[in-house]
Design an enzyme around this catalytic site. Structure first.
Site, PDB file in Angstrom:
ATOM      1  N   ARG A 104     -13.041   0.611 -48.996  1.00 34.15           N
ATOM      2  CA  ARG A 104     -14.001   1.667 -49.258  1.00 34.15           C
ATOM      3  C   ARG A 104     -15.198   1.110 -50.017  1.00 34.15           C
ATOM      4  NH1 ARG A 104     -13.430   6.811 -48.527  1.00 34.15           N
ATOM      5  NH2 ARG A 104     -11.182   6.577 -48.290  1.00 34.15           N
ATOM      6  N   THR A 108     -21.235   3.864 -51.202  1.00 30.16           N
ATOM      7  CA  THR A 108     -21.283   4.955 -50.223  1.00 30.16           C
ATOM      8  C   THR A 108     -19.950   5.696 -50.114  1.00 30.16           C
ATOM      9  OG1 THR A 108     -20.571   3.566 -48.369  1.00 30.16           O
ATOM     10  CG2 THR A 108     -22.917   3.598 -48.892  1.00 30.16           C
ATOM     11  N   ASP A 200       1.770   5.484 -54.613  1.00 31.67           N
ATOM     12  CA  ASP A 200       1.032   4.559 -53.765  1.00 31.67           C
ATOM     13  C   ASP A 200       2.015   3.841 -52.852  1.00 31.67           C
ATOM     14  OD1 ASP A 200      -0.159   1.922 -52.960  1.00 31.67           O
ATOM     15  OD2 ASP A 200      -1.892   2.757 -54.010  1.00 31.67           O
ATOM     16  N   ASP A 203       1.864  -0.083 -52.959  1.00 32.72           N
ATOM     17  CA  ASP A 203       2.431  -0.681 -54.168  1.00 32.72           C
ATOM     18  C   ASP A 203       3.953  -0.595 -54.158  1.00 32.72           C
ATOM     19  OD1 ASP A 203       0.002  -1.423 -55.185  1.00 32.72           O
ATOM     20  OD2 ASP A 203      -0.215   0.313 -56.502  1.00 32.72           O
TER      21      ASP A 203
END
Length: 209
Positions: A104, A108, A200, A203
């Site tokens: 990402r 933006t 997550d 993870d």
């Protein structure tokens, strides 16, 4: 007609409950993701075309059904999608495996492709796009877009857990893509984590933080 399929088989739900538990360790988490992915692929491939063939059993000849030659590709979104590959490929051993890597952009906030390696004939295959978590839908939508830009249009999205926000985005931006999930959770928190979720997935899968 809805293109969202929630696979609520008792074995899938049981194993997913164990994965959600914060006390479940990396080894067991990884094994469970493998097993659930294998169970999910039964439904994901339910509409594969078949053709009539003749075989000879030890007792007689007979007409039966066999897959009619459709080619399948498995495309995990790095990195957590890797945890779903073995379970699916164990049932579809002839499938070719590609990979899509996204990050990402900090300014933006849009997904940026940093890696994409697909089978040479990917545009002729049914592609199963894999990612355990469908949260905002940004990464999955971008990955679908990257595949379509390369001529691939027969795509199914396979997720372990989805949030309504992510499903809505895929339905809006890619209404032609079927979505398969083991559970539809409640909502996203302020950090875009699925609640109640399982934390997550990457993870927990790889033992990192």
């Amino acid at each position: 007609m809805s293109k969202v399929h929630v696979l609520n088989h008792p074995l899938i739900q049981h194993k997913l409950s164990i994965m959600r538990d914060k006390n479940t360790g990396t080894k067991e988490f990884r094994e469970l993701l493998d097993e659930i992915s294998m169970l999910m692929v039964y439904e994901v491939t339910r509409d594969l075309p078949t053709e009539e063939v003749e075989v000879e059993t030890p007792l007689a000849k007979m007409k039966t059904r066999s897959l009619s030659g459709i080619s399948i590709g498995i495309v995990p979104i790095l990195r957590a999608g890797l945890g779903m590959v073995n379970g699916i490929s164990s049932l579809i051993p002839n499938a070719k495996i590609g990979h899509i890597g996204l990050y990402r952009d900090p300014e933006t906030l849009e997904p940026v492709e940093y890696y994409c390696k697909l089978p040479l004939d990917a545009e002729q295959r049914l592609l199963l796009l894999l990612d355990p978590m469908l949260a905002t839908g940004g990464s999955a939508s971008a990955a679908i877009g990257f595949l379509k830009n390369r001529g691939c249009h027969n795509i199914k999205l396979v997720n372990l857990i989805a949030a309504p926000e992510g499903v809505a985005r895929i339905e809006k931006e890619h209404p032609d893509v079927n979505i398969y999930v083991a559970a539809m959770d409640e909502y996203l928190d302020e950090h875009a984590y699925i609640l109640p979720g399982l934390g997550d997935a990457g993870d927990r899968l790889f033992g990192t933080k």
